[in-house]
Scaffold this motif. Structure first.
Motif, short mmCIF file in Angstrom:
data_model
loop_
_atom_site.label_atom_id
_atom_site.label_comp_id
_atom_site.label_asym_id
_atom_site.label_seq_id
_atom_site.Cartn_x
_atom_site.Cartn_y
_atom_site.Cartn_z
N CYS A 75 0.77 -1.12 0.07
CA CYS A 75 -0.09 0.08 -0.31
C CYS A 75 0.70 1.53 -0.13
O CYS A 75 0.29 2.32 -0.63
CB CYS A 75 -1.64 0.13 1.09
SG CYS A 75 -0.02 -0.30 2.71
N HIS A 76 1.58 0.81 0.63
CA HIS A 76 2.46 2.48 0.55
C HIS A 76 3.02 2.84 -1.00
O HIS A 76 3.23 4.64 -0.83
CB HIS A 76 4.61 1.90 1.14
CG HIS A 76 5.04 0.85 0.84
ND1 HIS A 76 4.70 -0.21 0.11
CD2 HIS A 76 6.86 0.42 1.08
CE1 HIS A 76 5.34 -1.24 -0.24
NE2 HIS A 76 6.75 -0.37 0.18
N TYR A 77 3.51 1.94 -1.69
CA TYR A 77 4.22 2.10 -3.06
C TYR A 77 2.92 2.48 -3.39
O TYR A 77 2.92 3.42 -4.18
CB TYR A 77 3.99 0.63 -4.60
CG TYR A 77 4.69 1.32 -5.54
CD1 TYR A 77 5.88 1.43 -5.52
CD2 TYR A 77 4.00 0.62 -6.76
CE1 TYR A 77 6.39 1.84 -6.92
CE2 TYR A 77 4.82 1.22 -7.55
CZ TYR A 77 5.88 1.17 -7.37
OH TYR A 77 6.38 1.61 -8.73
N SER A 78 1.58 2.29 -3.31
CA SER A 78 0.32 2.17 -4.04
C SER A 78 -0.03 3.58 -4.01
O SER A 78 -0.88 4.56 -4.75
CB SER A 78 -1.08 1.30 -3.71
OG SER A 78 -0.98 0.01 -4.67
N ALA A 79 0.21 4.71 -2.82
CA ALA A 79 -0.09 5.50 -1.85
C ALA A 79 0.86 6.67 -3.03
O ALA A 79 0.18 7.70 -3.04
CB ALA A 79 -0.04 5.56 -0.16
N SER A 80 1.84 6.58 -2.68
CA SER A 80 2.75 7.33 -3.33
C SER A 80 2.64 7.80 -5.02
O SER A 80 2.14 8.85 -4.48
CB SER A 80 4.25 6.47 -3.36
OG SER A 80 4.51 5.55 -3.94
N LYS A 81 2.23 6.46 -5.91
CA LYS A 81 1.99 6.28 -7.51
C LYS A 81 1.02 7.02 -7.18
O LYS A 81 0.59 8.68 -8.08
CB LYS A 81 1.69 5.59 -8.32
CG LYS A 81 3.63 5.05 -7.89
CD LYS A 81 4.43 6.20 -8.66
CE LYS A 81 5.87 4.90 -8.71
NZ LYS A 81 6.64 5.70 -9.66
N ALA A 82 -0.37 7.51 -5.89
CA ALA A 82 -1.82 7.73 -6.26
C ALA A 82 -1.17 9.38 -5.63
O ALA A 82 -1.88 10.10 -6.97
CB ALA A 82 -2.60 7.33 -5.30
#
Length: 260
Positions: free
Chosen positions: A167-174
């Motif tokens: 989720c950390h990666y998804s959040a950064s890209k979102a």
């Protein structure tokens, strides 16, 4: 209103262009090649892999010695490095970039939230989102002055939640996608466009060398409607297209072969 979509002679800053083992590095090198083929001058960054970037520059200069290319060491996680980068670009080229391809990124594969340390969350957000904000803030004044600019962020299918990463990666890209859409809404009348390219299952990189590495994962080619993985050159094609049209802004282009 005069429509100006010519990028020949423009200056493009591509972060993370060294062509190293991470997906984004290979994508950055491909973007550099494609923009150079369309006649742009280049300012290219690397973090640690100087030799790889030097090889890329040598390759490009064989094709055209008339287009100036500068290289810059930069850790995008450090605000001071980003400010120094823009100072160096101004010194080398006499101006700040007309085109920004914010490509340098980070993504350690940790899927379970219980395994994601707070330090890992902070570093991922810092590299992928905070650096994109700082780069944009540094690039915008020159673009405003000339009423022309192109900013393209390299995000990921993970921004929509689909990811083998956490989720950390998804959040950064979102976060990058949200910033891009907000800025497009506020600043496109100033002649600056903001878009992002969200690739998925790109092979020919250190992270995914071949389709064999995708077997048994959600990105297995049997799950991709076009029946194959993507290539870094295809990412570069989309980036260049976004640079060559001022009528597209605020868009997130999912480059995934139809994978959702």
């Amino acid at each position: 209103m005069v429509v100006d979509n010519e990028i020949k002679g423009r200056l493009a800053l591509v972060t993370g262009a060294s062509g190293g083992t991470h997906n984004n590095l290979r994508i950055g090198a491909a973007c550099s090649r494609d923009l150079h083929a369309y006649g742009t001058r280049l300012a290219l960054t690397y973090s640690t892999n100087k030799d790889s970037l030097d090889n890329l520059v040598a390759e490009l200069l064989k094709q055209s010695k008339d287009l100036k290319i500068s290289t810059h060491q930069c850790d995008v996680a450090k605000e001071a490095d980003l400010q120094r980068l823009f100072d160096e670009v101004k010194h080398e080229h006499g101006q700040h970039p007309d085109i920004l391809v914010a490509n340098a990124g980070y993504g350690k594969r940790v899927s379970n939230i219980l395994d994601i340390a707070l330090e890992e969350w902070d570093y991922t957000i810092n590299v992928n989102l905070r650096s994109s904000f700082i780069l944009t803030k540094l690039a915008v004044p020159h673009m405003l002055e000339q009423h022309w600019g192109r900013i393209v962020y390299i995000t990921s299918i993970a921004a929509g939640g689909t990811s083998i990463n956490g989720c950390h990666y998804s959040a950064s890209k979102a976060g990058v996608q949200g910033m891009s859409k907000n800025l497009a809404n506020k600043m496109s009348k100033d002649g600056i466009t903001f878009n992002d390219v969200a690739p998925a299952m790109i092979t020919g990189t250190g992270m995914i060398p071949s389709e064999e590495n995708l077997k048994g994962t959600p990105g297995d080619v049997k799950n991709i409607p076009v029946g194959r993985s993507g290539h870094t050159t295809e990412c570069a094609n989309v980036v260049t297209m976004l640079c060559r049209t001022g009528y597209m802004t605020g868009q997130s282009i999912l480059l995934s072969g139809g994978l959702k």
